[in-house]
Design a protein around this motif. Structure first.
Motif, short mmCIF file in Angstrom:
data_model
loop_
_atom_site.label_atom_id
_atom_site.label_comp_id
_atom_site.label_asym_id
_atom_site.label_seq_id
_atom_site.Cartn_x
_atom_site.Cartn_y
_atom_site.Cartn_z
N VAL A 337 0.83 -1.20 0.00
CA VAL A 337 0.00 0.00 0.00
C VAL A 337 0.87 1.25 0.00
N VAL A 338 1.91 1.26 0.83
CA VAL A 338 2.81 2.42 0.89
C VAL A 338 3.46 2.66 -0.47
N HIS A 339 3.94 1.62 -1.10
CA HIS A 339 4.58 1.76 -2.41
C HIS A 339 3.60 2.25 -3.47
N ALA A 340 2.39 1.71 -3.43
CA ALA A 340 1.38 2.12 -4.41
C ALA A 340 1.01 3.59 -4.25
N VAL A 341 0.87 4.01 -3.00
CA VAL A 341 0.55 5.42 -2.73
C VAL A 341 1.69 6.32 -3.20
N ARG A 342 2.91 5.93 -2.94
CA ARG A 342 4.05 6.74 -3.35
C ARG A 342 4.15 6.83 -4.87
N LEU A 343 3.86 5.74 -5.56
CA LEU A 343 3.87 5.77 -7.03
C LEU A 343 2.79 6.72 -7.54
N ALA A 344 1.59 6.63 -6.97
CA ALA A 344 0.50 7.51 -7.38
C ALA A 344 0.86 8.98 -7.11
N GLN A 345 1.46 9.24 -5.97
CA GLN A 345 1.85 10.62 -5.65
C GLN A 345 2.90 11.14 -6.63
N ALA A 346 3.80 10.26 -7.04
CA ALA A 346 4.82 10.67 -8.01
C ALA A 346 4.19 11.05 -9.34
N TYR A 347 3.20 10.27 -9.78
CA TYR A 347 2.52 10.59 -11.03
C TYR A 347 1.77 11.93 -10.92
N ILE A 348 1.18 12.19 -9.75
CA ILE A 348 0.47 13.45 -9.54
C ILE A 348 1.45 14.62 -9.61
N VAL A 349 2.58 14.48 -8.95
CA VAL A 349 3.60 15.54 -8.97
C VAL A 349 4.10 15.76 -10.39
N HIS A 350 4.33 14.69 -11.12
CA HIS A 350 4.84 14.79 -12.49
C HIS A 350 3.83 15.48 -13.40
N ARG A 351 2.57 15.13 -13.26
CA ARG A 351 1.54 15.73 -14.12
C ARG A 351 1.28 17.19 -13.79
N SER A 352 1.66 17.60 -12.60
CA SER A 352 1.51 19.00 -12.23
C SER A 352 2.62 19.86 -12.83
N GLY A 353 3.57 19.21 -13.47
CA GLY A 353 4.66 19.95 -14.10
C GLY A 353 5.91 20.07 -13.25
N ARG A 354 5.87 19.51 -12.04
CA ARG A 354 7.04 19.57 -11.18
C ARG A 354 7.94 18.35 -11.42
N PRO A 355 9.25 18.52 -11.38
CA PRO A 355 10.15 17.40 -11.65
C PRO A 355 10.21 16.42 -10.49
N ILE A 356 10.45 15.17 -10.81
CA ILE A 356 10.68 14.15 -9.80
C ILE A 356 12.19 14.08 -9.57
N VAL A 357 12.63 14.61 -8.45
CA VAL A 357 14.06 14.71 -8.16
C VAL A 357 14.34 14.04 -6.82
N SER A 358 15.43 13.28 -6.76
CA SER A 358 15.81 12.62 -5.52
C SER A 358 16.22 13.64 -4.48
N TRP A 359 15.86 13.37 -3.25
CA TRP A 359 16.28 14.25 -2.15
C TRP A 359 17.80 14.27 -2.03
N MET A 360 18.46 13.21 -2.50
CA MET A 360 19.93 13.20 -2.47
C MET A 360 20.52 14.18 -3.48
N ASP A 361 19.87 14.29 -4.64
CA ASP A 361 20.32 15.27 -5.62
C ASP A 361 20.13 16.68 -5.07
N GLU A 362 19.01 16.90 -4.39
CA GLU A 362 18.76 18.21 -3.81
C GLU A 362 19.79 18.54 -2.73
N ALA A 363 20.14 17.51 -1.95
CA ALA A 363 21.16 17.72 -0.91
C ALA A 363 22.51 18.01 -1.52
N GLU A 364 22.82 17.33 -2.65
CA GLU A 364 24.09 17.59 -3.33
C GLU A 364 24.12 19.03 -3.86
#
Length: 367
Positions: A337-364
């Motif tokens: 369930v957690v994985h499915a929710v996270r995948l759905a949230q990622a698709y929502i973020v992507h469709r809103s025009g925001r990039p899917i970026v790793s928190w590690m890249d942001e930290a770098e």
């Protein structure tokens, strides 16, 4: 002293000389293996360029991957060249992209999913063991399960050193591990859970050792990776199934309905979680477990083999392996369930025009 050797990748210039061994080989041999491994993985040198290695230093293989991606790059340490790809015969310290790592900067290792300062150390007899230890732990994934990250790294380090000294290949270690995996499956089916658990535990540790041995000695192979990842992918559902059938030897056999529910949950849940991870990787070009910090933390305990074995171990301590399997099934459902929710949230973020970026890249980037 300087010498140039030919490799499949192309010309390699070796600066200096060094008699101090590392992981049972000379530093020159280690660098040669890294160059050959890079060529096998499809890397090439830019026309008219050569690789430069300073034999006085040992460094994280990440640096080699980065210089191969960007011709003209030279990594240095306190004004000394370490590794780079520069025009043939040129002064390494006059490279167009000179990066001195002694300033403490961190780099993101996409293969191991972690942000850290790459290892660069002078290789002398007094530092050899420390360098081997650092390179060993440098080969650990930053995002993995709690057992691999916290429980057996020290034990696996000892076994990796022994294997390297015995000139064992990673495939030899894998074969021993696979044999123990099969024995554990048989013992689970017979209800010999403690003995099976011991075999399974050794297999899980060796599952770490073969990978670390391959990285530390630069002896990865295509078939070794197939065996390692193939067994990792296939065996867990068999363990859970035969654990369930073995309960009859304890007088704790499950009813047909309960057994069917549990097997459906653990097998379907396992497969669906892997599919979700694959979808995330395909659509967003990164592992789902490195998206947000929460995902990396959840990877420590998500319903994979090692965290599941913790559940079964605790249940065994209380003499209730049946309850352990039931708990494993519900944990698999929750993790799915957690994985499915996270995948759905990622698709929502992507469709809103925001990039899917790793928190590690942001930290770098912030660093």
């Amino acid at each position: 002293m300087m010498q140039t050797i030919s490799t499949t990748l192309g010309p390699v210039r070796l600066l200096g000389e060094n008699a101090t061994p590392i992981w049972g080989m000379s530093n020159a041999e280690r660098n040669r293996r890294m160059a050959e491994s890079a060529a096998k993985n499809g890397s090439t040198l830019a026309p008219g360029h050569e690789l430069v290695f300073n034999l006085a230093y040992a460094f994280d293989p990440l640096l080699l991957r980065l210089v191969l991606e960007t011709p003209g790059t030279m990594f240095a340490w306190a004004g000394q060249p370490i590794v780079g790809q520069v025009p043939a015969g040129s002064d390494p310290m006059q490279a167009s992209n000179l990066i001195d790592l002694s300033d403490g900067r961190k780099l993101y290792n996409r293969q191991l999913r972690k942000l850290e300062q790459p290892m660069v150390r002078e290789l002398v007899p007094q530092t050899r063991k420390a360098i081997e230890r650092q390179s060993y732990f440098g080969a650990y994934k930053g995002v993995t399960d709690l057992l691999t990250k916290y429980l057996w790294p020290e034990l696996a380090l000892i076994l990796t050193r022994i294997a390297a000294q015995l000139k064992m290949t990673p495939n030899m270690v894998s074969v021993i591990g696979v044999t123990l995996c099969l024995v554990a499956t048989f013992l689970f089916a017979k209800g010999l859970f403690w003995t099976g658990f011991l075999c399974g535990f050794i297999f899980m540790v060796l599952d770490t050792v073969d990978g670390k041995l391959a990285r530390c000695t630069i002896t990865s192979s295509k078939w070794g990776n197939v065996i390692d990842h193939g067994v990792d992918l296939v065996h867990p559902p068999f363990w859970w199934y035969f654990w369930g059938t073995g309960l009859t030897y304890w007088g704790l056999g499950l009813s047909a309905g309960t057994f069917t529910f549990i097997m459906t949950a653990v097998i379907a849940g396992y497969i669906l979680q892997r599919l979700i991870e694959g979808m995330f990787l395909k659509d967003f070009k990164m592992d789902i477990h490195v998206w947000r910090r929460f995902d990396s933390q959840f990877r420590l305990i998500t319903a994979r083999r090692n965290p599941n074995m913790v559940i079964l171990f605790v249940a065994l301590l209380f003499g209730r392996p049946d309850i352990g399997l039931i708990a494993l099934a519900w944990w698999t459902i929750l993790s799915l369930v957690v994985h499915a929710v996270r995948l759905a949230q990622a698709y929502i973020v992507h469709r809103s025009g925001r990039p899917i970026v790793s928190w590690m890249d942001e930290a770098e980037a912030a660093a």
